[in-house]
Design an enzyme around this catalytic site. Structure first.
Site, PDB file in Angstrom:
ATOM      1  N   ARG A  45      -4.228  -7.191  -1.563  1.00  0.00           N
ATOM      2  CA  ARG A  45      -4.705  -6.076  -0.757  1.00  0.00           C
ATOM      3  C   ARG A  45      -3.609  -5.681   0.212  1.00  0.00           C
ATOM      4  O   ARG A  45      -2.619  -6.380   0.364  1.00  0.00           O
ATOM      5  CB  ARG A  45      -5.983  -6.450  -0.012  1.00  0.00           C
ATOM      6  CG  ARG A  45      -5.937  -7.829   0.614  1.00  0.00           C
ATOM      7  CD  ARG A  45      -6.660  -7.923   1.901  1.00  0.00           C
ATOM      8  NE  ARG A  45      -6.162  -7.015   2.923  1.00  0.00           N
ATOM      9  CZ  ARG A  45      -5.062  -7.217   3.651  1.00  0.00           C
ATOM     10  NH1 ARG A  45      -4.305  -8.289   3.459  1.00  0.00           N
ATOM     11  NH2 ARG A  45      -4.680  -6.351   4.554  1.00  0.00           N
ATOM     12  N   GLY A  46      -3.811  -4.531   0.879  1.00  0.00           N
ATOM     13  CA  GLY A  46      -2.771  -3.970   1.722  1.00  0.00           C
ATOM     14  C   GLY A  46      -1.975  -2.970   0.911  1.00  0.00           C
ATOM     15  O   GLY A  46      -1.526  -3.276  -0.201  1.00  0.00           O
ATOM     16  N   ARG A  88      -8.330   1.433  -6.492  1.00  0.00           N
ATOM     17  CA  ARG A  88      -8.469   1.655  -5.047  1.00  0.00           C
ATOM     18  C   ARG A  88      -8.001   3.079  -4.735  1.00  0.00           C
ATOM     19  O   ARG A  88      -6.802   3.349  -4.764  1.00  0.00           O
ATOM     20  CB  ARG A  88      -7.605   0.664  -4.242  1.00  0.00           C
ATOM     21  CG  ARG A  88      -7.908  -0.831  -4.434  1.00  0.00           C
ATOM     22  CD  ARG A  88      -9.237  -1.261  -3.868  1.00  0.00           C
ATOM     23  NE  ARG A  88      -9.432  -0.972  -2.471  1.00  0.00           N
ATOM     24  CZ  ARG A  88      -9.016  -1.734  -1.447  1.00  0.00           C
ATOM     25  NH1 ARG A  88      -8.328  -2.842  -1.698  1.00  0.00           N
ATOM     26  NH2 ARG A  88      -9.283  -1.397  -0.202  1.00  0.00           N
ATOM     27  N   GLN A 197     -10.876  -9.091   7.752  1.00  0.00           N
ATOM     28  CA  GLN A 197      -9.468  -9.368   7.423  1.00  0.00           C
ATOM     29  C   GLN A 197      -8.654  -9.759   8.648  1.00  0.00           C
ATOM     30  O   GLN A 197      -7.686 -10.510   8.543  1.00  0.00           O
ATOM     31  CB  GLN A 197      -8.828  -8.148   6.756  1.00  0.00           C
ATOM     32  CG  GLN A 197      -9.425  -7.778   5.419  1.00  0.00           C
ATOM     33  CD  GLN A 197     -10.347  -6.584   5.547  1.00  0.00           C
ATOM     34  OE1 GLN A 197     -11.117  -6.502   6.508  1.00  0.00           O
ATOM     35  NE2 GLN A 197     -10.285  -5.663   4.616  1.00  0.00           N
ATOM     36  N   ASP A 238      -2.967   3.120   5.190  1.00  0.00           N
ATOM     37  CA  ASP A 238      -3.099   3.166   3.740  1.00  0.00           C
ATOM     38  C   ASP A 238      -2.674   4.517   3.174  1.00  0.00           C
ATOM     39  O   ASP A 238      -2.276   4.600   2.011  1.00  0.00           O
ATOM     40  CB  ASP A 238      -4.540   2.858   3.334  1.00  0.00           C
ATOM     41  CG  ASP A 238      -4.848   1.379   3.459  1.00  0.00           C
ATOM     42  OD1 ASP A 238      -4.789   0.684   2.437  1.00  0.00           O
ATOM     43  OD2 ASP A 238      -5.109   0.907   4.580  1.00  0.00           O
ATOM     44  N   ASN A 248      -6.708   4.382   7.699  1.00  0.00           N
ATOM     45  CA  ASN A 248      -6.511   2.936   7.797  1.00  0.00           C
ATOM     46  C   ASN A 248      -7.889   2.279   7.765  1.00  0.00           C
ATOM     47  O   ASN A 248      -8.919   2.954   7.693  1.00  0.00           O
ATOM     48  CB  ASN A 248      -5.745   2.579   9.072  1.00  0.00           C
ATOM     49  CG  ASN A 248      -5.252   1.135   9.061  1.00  0.00           C
ATOM     50  OD1 ASN A 248      -4.653   0.680   8.084  1.00  0.00           O
ATOM     51  ND2 ASN A 248      -5.514   0.400  10.126  1.00  0.00           N
ATOM     52  N   LYS A 249      -7.913   0.973   7.818  1.00  0.00           N
ATOM     53  CA  LYS A 249      -9.166   0.234   7.718  1.00  0.00           C
ATOM     54  C   LYS A 249     -10.207   0.758   8.696  1.00  0.00           C
ATOM     55  O   LYS A 249      -9.896   1.085   9.838  1.00  0.00           O
ATOM     56  CB  LYS A 249      -8.907  -1.249   7.969  1.00  0.00           C
ATOM     57  CG  LYS A 249     -10.101  -2.156   7.751  1.00  0.00           C
ATOM     58  CD  LYS A 249     -10.684  -2.017   6.346  1.00  0.00           C
ATOM     59  CE  LYS A 249      -9.685  -2.327   5.260  1.00  0.00           C
ATOM     60  NZ  LYS A 249     -10.230  -2.132   3.908  1.00  0.00           N
TER      61      LYS A 249
END
Length: 350
Positions: A45-46, A88, A197, A238, A248-249
């Site tokens: 991930r990332g 994703r 996370q 992202d 982003n998250k």
């Protein structure tokens, strides 16, 4: 240094991030469909790490294609690329890496076997380039941090560290550089709900490297700022639109709002490959929605009564006017200057 994606002999070794912090284990990937599943289930991930993994996935797929006919080979490779794209939807590095691999496949002269070898070399190059990029981001991020106090207290969200990249990290690359330069007093890490996370991965990375870290819940950030405990916020990304709006998250947008309210600098650290100049603004960024299970249970324990409905977007978009600077391998850039300062060597403008 942690390396979440490593080419080893004839396979890819991924740190299984779903098992951290309980144990540090690796998953070996030999097939493209297994790589797609590893990306979808967040074993890897990332945004940058996903791009690297996808590049290797493209090579693994190329290795599986049993034909010497270039036209047939390219058609089947396109299908493998589409399979990987669907894992994703928000992280633009995924699409960038797949397109770079397809471009290499289309333009490399010679036999199918020669194309396969060039694809492997390209995936390895993407991996190595990202590590260099992260170190450059860390250097420029250190220069962008407030000069006072002498030792800064930083706040981050989610995990944008070595685990999310080829190594070293983007947002955590800035933190690492500050720590190594003696300029970091402490990192505050949001838990980052619902997948945690920040609590699981960022904290684990910091303890692994001896970086002083304190975990807070997402809802504590405003209080910590009000109490004068934070000097600046550094997060990853992202996907970044041409105007600087940043996905982003989930929870990043609210963090930017409270940073603005407390007059604190809010930095986004990301490679230029995360900037998507094809999108005018953040309203065009696709937002992934994930399974409700991430909300209604923790581990194997259900914590929400049955019958409730759920909404689980994995990302939110922070408007450019809340961002102090976007820190890339090229330097710290004000969102308004993003398009002008990107050089022709940028993967999105070449």
């Amino acid at each position: 240094m942690l390396y979440p994606v490593v080419w080893r002999d004839d396979r890819v070794a991924l740190i299984d991030q779903t098992r951290l912090p309980r144990e540090l284990t690796q998953v070996e990937i030999r097939r493209s469909d297994d790589m797609a599943m590893a990306i979808k289930t967040m074993i890897v991930r990332g945004a940058p790490a996903i791009g690297i993994a996808a590049a290797y996935g493209m090579y693994l797929g190329a290795r599986e294609i049993d034909t010497r006919d270039r036209t047939a080979f390219l058609e089947r490779l396109e299908a493998i690329g589409q399979m990987l794209r669907e894992t994703r939807p928000t992280a633009v590095n995924l699409f960038w890496a797949i397109e770079r691999m397809l471009k290499v496949a289309r333009t490399t002269p010679g036999t199918v076997e020669q194309v396969r070898q060039t694809l492997l070399e390209t995936a390895q190059r993407i991996n190595a380039e990202d590590l260099e990029t992260c170190r450059a981001i860390g250097k420029h991020g250190l220069e962008a941090l407030p000069q006072q106090p002498e030792k800064v207290r930083l706040l981050t969200h989610c995990n944008a560290g070595a685990l999310a990249t080829a190594g070293y990290g983007t947002a955590l690359g800035v933190v690492r550089s500050a720590y190594l330069a003696g300029r970091l007093e402490r990192l505050y890490a949001d838990e980052t709900r619902p997948r945690l996370q920040g609590a699981k991965l960022t904290t684990w990375e910091c303890l692994y490297d001896g970086i002083p870290v304190t975990v807070i819940t997402d809802s504590m950030a405003a209080h910590c700022m009000q109490q004068g405990m934070i000097d600046a916020v550094v997060v990853g990304a992202d996907r970044i639109a041409a105007n600087g709006d940043t996905a982003n998250k989930i929870g990043t947008y609210s963090l930017a709002l409270v940073a603005k309210a407390h007059n604190l600098p809010f930095f986004v650290a990301a490679p230029k490959s995360t900037i998507d100049l094809s999108l005018n603004d953040g309203s065009q960024i696709p937002i992934e929605e994930r399974d409700a299970e991430e909300i209604y249970q923790i581990g194997e324990t259900r914590v929400v009564p049955k019958g409730a409905e759920f909404y689980n977007p994995a990302f939110d978009v922070t408007p450019a006017n809340l961002i102090t600077a976007i820190i890339t391998e090229q330097g710290a850039i004000a969102p308004a200057d993003l398009q002008r300062q990107l050089t022709p060597s940028s993967p999105k403008s070449s």
